[in-house]
Design a protein around this motif. Structure first.
Motif, PDB file in Angstrom:
ATOM      1  N   LEU A 447       0.847  -1.189   0.000  1.00 46.39           N
ATOM      2  CA  LEU A 447       0.000   0.000   0.000  1.00 46.39           C
ATOM      3  C   LEU A 447       0.887   1.245   0.000  1.00 46.39           C
ATOM      4  CD1 LEU A 447      -2.677  -0.992   2.694  1.00 46.39           C
ATOM      5  CD2 LEU A 447      -3.113  -0.721   0.245  1.00 46.39           C
ATOM      6  N   THR A 448       0.307   2.379  -0.357  1.00 48.73           N
ATOM      7  CA  THR A 448       1.029   3.633  -0.201  1.00 48.73           C
ATOM      8  C   THR A 448       1.243   3.876   1.296  1.00 48.73           C
ATOM      9  OG1 THR A 448      -0.965   4.979  -0.039  1.00 48.73           O
ATOM     10  CG2 THR A 448      -0.081   4.570  -2.266  1.00 48.73           C
ATOM     11  N   PRO A 449       2.232   4.679   1.670  1.00 50.04           N
ATOM     12  CA  PRO A 449       2.459   4.934   3.099  1.00 50.04           C
ATOM     13  C   PRO A 449       1.217   5.442   3.824  1.00 50.04           C
ATOM     14  CG  PRO A 449       4.341   5.700   1.825  1.00 50.04           C
ATOM     15  CD  PRO A 449       3.298   5.281   0.826  1.00 50.04           C
ATOM     16  N   GLU A 450       0.480   6.341   3.185  1.00 51.93           N
ATOM     17  CA  GLU A 450      -0.731   6.880   3.813  1.00 51.93           C
ATOM     18  C   GLU A 450      -1.763   5.785   4.050  1.00 51.93           C
ATOM     19  OE1 GLU A 450      -4.322  10.089   2.786  1.00 51.93           O
ATOM     20  OE2 GLU A 450      -2.744   9.659   1.318  1.00 51.93           O
ATOM     21  N   HIS A 451      -1.965   4.936   3.070  1.00 53.13           N
ATOM     22  CA  HIS A 451      -2.965   3.879   3.204  1.00 53.13           C
ATOM     23  C   HIS A 451      -2.507   2.816   4.196  1.00 53.13           C
ATOM     24  CE1 HIS A 451      -4.353   5.027  -1.121  1.00 53.13           C
ATOM     25  NE2 HIS A 451      -4.854   5.825  -0.210  1.00 53.13           N
ATOM     26  N   MET A 452      -1.205   2.531   4.245  1.00 46.23           N
ATOM     27  CA  MET A 452      -0.722   1.528   5.198  1.00 46.23           C
ATOM     28  C   MET A 452      -0.890   2.024   6.633  1.00 46.23           C
ATOM     29  SD  MET A 452       0.577  -1.570   5.308  1.00 46.23           S
ATOM     30  CE  MET A 452       1.598  -1.972   3.881  1.00 46.23           C
ATOM     31  N   VAL A 453      -0.648   3.303   6.869  1.00 46.92           N
ATOM     32  CA  VAL A 453      -0.861   3.856   8.208  1.00 46.92           C
ATOM     33  C   VAL A 453      -2.327   3.688   8.623  1.00 46.92           C
ATOM     34  CG1 VAL A 453      -0.945   6.000   9.539  1.00 46.92           C
ATOM     35  CG2 VAL A 453       1.062   5.483   8.146  1.00 46.92           C
ATOM     36  N   ALA A 454      -3.241   3.965   7.709  1.00 43.67           N
ATOM     37  CA  ALA A 454      -4.664   3.806   8.017  1.00 43.67           C
ATOM     38  C   ALA A 454      -5.004   2.346   8.284  1.00 43.67           C
ATOM     39  CB  ALA A 454      -5.508   4.356   6.872  1.00 43.67           C
ATOM     40  N   LEU A 455      -4.417   1.423   7.510  1.00 39.94           N
ATOM     41  CA  LEU A 455      -4.673   0.000   7.736  1.00 39.94           C
ATOM     42  C   LEU A 455      -4.160  -0.430   9.105  1.00 39.94           C
ATOM     43  CD1 LEU A 455      -5.727  -2.637   6.310  1.00 39.94           C
ATOM     44  CD2 LEU A 455      -3.330  -3.099   5.752  1.00 39.94           C
ATOM     45  N   GLU A 456      -3.040   0.119   9.514  1.00 40.31           N
ATOM     46  CA  GLU A 456      -2.460  -0.231  10.820  1.00 40.31           C
ATOM     47  C   GLU A 456      -3.325   0.256  11.981  1.00 40.31           C
ATOM     48  OE1 GLU A 456       2.262  -0.285   9.527  1.00 40.31           O
ATOM     49  OE2 GLU A 456       1.333   1.590  10.183  1.00 40.31           O
ATOM     50  N   GLN A 457      -4.266   1.144  11.692  1.00 42.18           N
ATOM     51  CA  GLN A 457      -5.176   1.648  12.727  1.00 42.18           C
ATOM     52  C   GLN A 457      -6.564   1.005  12.650  1.00 42.18           C
ATOM     53  OE1 GLN A 457      -5.043   5.847  11.867  1.00 42.18           O
ATOM     54  NE2 GLN A 457      -2.992   6.114  12.745  1.00 42.18           N
ATOM     55  N   ASP A 458      -6.707  -0.013  11.778  1.00 41.87           N
ATOM     56  CA  ASP A 458      -7.998  -0.678  11.580  1.00 41.87           C
ATOM     57  C   ASP A 458      -8.106  -1.839  12.569  1.00 41.87           C
ATOM     58  OD1 ASP A 458     -10.044  -2.515  10.496  1.00 41.87           O
ATOM     59  OD2 ASP A 458     -10.051  -1.167   8.775  1.00 41.87           O
ATOM     60  N   ASP A 459      -8.954  -1.704  13.552  1.00 45.20           N
ATOM     61  CA  ASP A 459      -9.066  -2.705  14.624  1.00 45.20           C
ATOM     62  C   ASP A 459      -9.537  -4.060  14.097  1.00 45.20           C
ATOM     63  OD1 ASP A 459      -8.220  -0.850  16.478  1.00 45.20           O
ATOM     64  OD2 ASP A 459     -10.257  -0.275  17.088  1.00 45.20           O
ATOM     65  N   GLU A 460     -10.505  -4.070  13.171  1.00 44.01           N
ATOM     66  CA  GLU A 460     -11.006  -5.339  12.648  1.00 44.01           C
ATOM     67  C   GLU A 460      -9.878  -6.100  11.948  1.00 44.01           C
ATOM     68  OE1 GLU A 460     -14.128  -7.269   9.394  1.00 44.01           O
ATOM     69  OE2 GLU A 460     -13.881  -5.091   9.511  1.00 44.01           O
ATOM     70  N   PHE A 461      -9.080  -5.387  11.175  1.00 41.20           N
ATOM     71  CA  PHE A 461      -7.998  -6.037  10.440  1.00 41.20           C
ATOM     72  C   PHE A 461      -6.973  -6.640  11.392  1.00 41.20           C
ATOM     73  CE2 PHE A 461      -3.993  -6.141   8.111  1.00 41.20           C
ATOM     74  CZ  PHE A 461      -4.370  -6.828   6.977  1.00 41.20           C
ATOM     75  N   TRP A 462      -6.517  -5.845  12.337  1.00 38.72           N
ATOM     76  CA  TRP A 462      -5.425  -6.331  13.198  1.00 38.72           C
ATOM     77  C   TRP A 462      -5.884  -7.360  14.214  1.00 38.72           C
ATOM     78  CZ3 TRP A 462      -0.561  -5.980  11.986  1.00 38.72           C
ATOM     79  CH2 TRP A 462      -0.223  -5.086  10.958  1.00 38.72           C
ATOM     80  N   ALA A 463      -7.183  -7.434  14.449  1.00 35.89           N
ATOM     81  CA  ALA A 463      -7.683  -8.519  15.303  1.00 35.89           C
ATOM     82  C   ALA A 463      -7.508  -9.867  14.624  1.00 35.89           C
ATOM     83  CB  ALA A 463      -9.161  -8.284  15.628  1.00 35.89           C
ATOM     84  N   ALA A 464      -7.429  -9.879  13.291  1.00 30.05           N
ATOM     85  CA  ALA A 464      -7.282 -11.136  12.547  1.00 30.05           C
ATOM     86  C   ALA A 464      -5.836 -11.493  12.263  1.00 30.05           C
ATOM     87  CB  ALA A 464      -8.057 -11.049  11.231  1.00 30.05           C
ATOM     88  N   VAL A 465      -4.938 -10.501  12.327  1.00 24.60           N
ATOM     89  CA  VAL A 465      -3.517 -10.764  12.067  1.00 24.60           C
ATOM     90  C   VAL A 465      -2.914 -11.495  13.263  1.00 24.60           C
ATOM     91  CG1 VAL A 465      -1.266  -9.711  11.643  1.00 24.60           C
ATOM     92  CG2 VAL A 465      -3.305  -8.777  10.539  1.00 24.60           C
ATOM     93  N   SER A 466      -2.192 -12.570  12.975  1.00 28.26           N
ATOM     94  CA  SER A 466      -1.614 -13.403  14.030  1.00 28.26           C
ATOM     95  C   SER A 466      -0.223 -12.902  14.403  1.00 28.26           C
ATOM     96  CB  SER A 466      -1.537 -14.862  13.573  1.00 28.26           C
ATOM     97  OG  SER A 466      -2.808 -15.315  13.152  1.00 28.26           O
ATOM     98  N   PRO A 467       0.262 -13.258  15.592  1.00 22.72           N
ATOM     99  CA  PRO A 467       1.612 -12.845  16.000  1.00 22.72           C
ATOM    100  C   PRO A 467       2.665 -13.264  14.981  1.00 22.72           C
ATOM    101  CG  PRO A 467       0.427 -13.791  17.852  1.00 22.72           C
ATOM    102  CD  PRO A 467      -0.429 -14.018  16.642  1.00 22.72           C
TER     103      PRO A 467
END
Length: 475
Positions: A447-467
């Motif tokens: 993703l572009t840096p701006e879009h990746m920062v927004a993705l990193e703040q998406d709670d639904e997404f990061w709840a699914a990402v594993s350690p």
């Protein structure tokens, strides 16, 4: 400009044994990739204990590669472009084939001064820019295979490991055939390290590749050269005209348990909506695709009325009737796409609905659909079908079904899989098998840096990402 810590110290050409010269015509699926970048994938290994020097290791890989291209001889060829004329001598078009004249592949030996394994795979961070230096031919497109090798491998010595980077002309074949070739090479390398001298160099258990190209005419005959209605191809090759915008590249892990939870959530939402057929058919791929699609739309802050689509690369082999054999060595892929939907509707309808939409797109990719796409392409040939950047779409390529961690060259399983800079743009995702197996998936997200920062703040997404861990691989 800062100098790369990676320096190439030797370059070798490896050729197969002599054989009768052969031409293999490129067909629909191959030709559509002429403007795309070479495939760039690589494996990171711990230090091999069985070699006295790094050069000895490269010698070993080179000798095994020579044996591998004795069977996979088109890999050592070049693309050939032939003009076709009418009865009056006027040029009516041109065709492209693989000229199997044993021109050779290249092996590069490189050293990454001061770069350690931990620098290549830092936990919970972007893929470091040094990884791009592990791959040559960074500016090449597949059309350039008429002058450049169709396969180049760069073996890079790290402070405490080895990176083997593969650069492969995508017009020659798709990822399925590519990883079959790499696994065959690795298998030969393992055999060469067995204690019995003079052992077999090509194992009889491996089914030989099938180089005869598929023809869409339905007769079962081998494909004839496709004559493109262009006197010259160079002007029809889509090359980047300016440097790409900044982008960030992250490897994200989804465990089997996380994928099962995503799948079950989609199933329950579909059941609640009365879609029992969709609930019964939902897969882990659909569930992960739904998560990525919806979260990308949120991260991009797409306007509510803007139409968005999901696209993915689909393997045609098992969908054709009759199916193509698994050992088909060529491209057998198309891009499948969902119907366009307004961004607001995609987000409102939720996870289950998006998973089912992906499922419908995949299910619609049947023998009839594949042949219709081939006929449409023949009527209006395009040489850049897979340059699919669209600011309102996302695209998934590669597959967790590819046996990437099965590529053991004789000193154990890889620590990680990484890609180079090729074929990357905002909204591109490549799927790899998770190292621990068991149905886990690693996703390379660009993703572009701006879009990746927004993705990193998406709670639904990061709840699914594993350690981000690398346990011992399960069977």
């Amino acid at each position: 400009m800062q100098q790369s810590p990676v320096q190439v110290v030797s370059r070798r050409t490896v050729k197969p044994p002599p054989r009768p010269r052969e031409r293999i015509p490129l067909t629909t699926w191959d030709l559509s990739l002429l403007s795309a970048d070479y495939i760039q994938k690589g494996l990171l290994f711990a230090p091999p204990p069985c070699f006295s020097t790094f050069t000895h290791l490269v010698d070993h890989l080179q000798a095994a590669l020579a044996d591998a291209i004795a069977t996979y001889y088109p890999v050592a060829g070049r693309l050939a472009i032939d003009q076709h004329h009418d009865d009056e001598g006027h040029v009516v078009g041109c065709s492209v084939s693989v000229d199997c004249a044993g021109q050779g592949v290249e092996v590069l030996e490189a050293v990454a001064d001061g770069v350690a394994v931990a620098d290549v795979v830092p936990p919970d961070a972007d893929v470091p820019s040094v990884v791009r230096s592990f791959f040559p031919l960074n500016e090449a497109v597949n059309y350039d295979g008429h002058e450049r090798p169709l396969f180049v491998v760069q073996v890079t010595e790290l402070a405490d490991g080895v990176f083997v980077g593969f650069v492969y002309n995508h017009a020659l074949s798709d990822g399925t055939a590519f990883w079959n070739f790499i696994n065959a090479w690795a298998e030969i390398a393992r055999v060469r390290l067995l204690p019995s001298p003079g052992g077999p160099r090509v194992l009889a258990s491996r089914t030989p590749p099938l180089f005869e190209r598929w023809s869409p005419d339905g007769t079962g005959a081998a494909a004839a050269p496709v004559v493109l209605p262009y006197a010259d191809l160079e002007g029809h090759i889509a090359r980047p005209t300016m440097p790409p915008p900044p982008q960030r590249d992250r490897m994200l892990h989804f465990s089997a348990e996380s994928l099962a939870a995503l799948k079950e959530r989609a199933r329950q939402e579909l059941l609640a909506a009365g879609d029992t057929a969709g609930a019964a058919a939902v897969t882990s791929f659909q569930a992960l695709s739904s998560l990525l699609w919806r979260c990308f739309v949120r991260a991009r802050r797409t306007a509510p009325e803007q139409e968005v689509v999901f696209r993915a690369s689909a393997n045609n082999r098992g969908r054709l009737r009759p199916p193509l054999p698994a050992e088909y060595f060529g491209n057998a892929i198309n891009a499948v796409s969902t119907e366009a939907v307004r961004a607001s509707e995609l987000l409102t309808r939720g996870h289950g609905w998006a998973a089912a939409a992906v499922g419908r797109a995949v299910a619609a990719h049947t023998d009839a659909g594949i042949r219709a796409l081939a006929a449409a392409w023949a009527a209006k040939p395009g040489l850049s079908a897979f340059r699919l950047f669209d600011p309102n779409a996302m695209f998934i390529s590669s597959s967790p079904r590819f046996d990437m961690y099965g590529c053991d060259f004789g000193w154990g399983e890889a620590l990680a899989v990484r890609g180079g800079k090729a074929n990357k743009y905002d909204g591109k995702v490549s799927l790899f098998p998770g190292r621990e197996g068991g149905g886990s998936i690693d996703a390379e997200v660009v993703l572009t840096p701006e879009h990746m920062v927004a993705l990193e703040q998406d709670d639904e997404f990061w709840a699914a990402v594993s350690p981000d861990v690398q346990p011992a691989r399960k069977s």
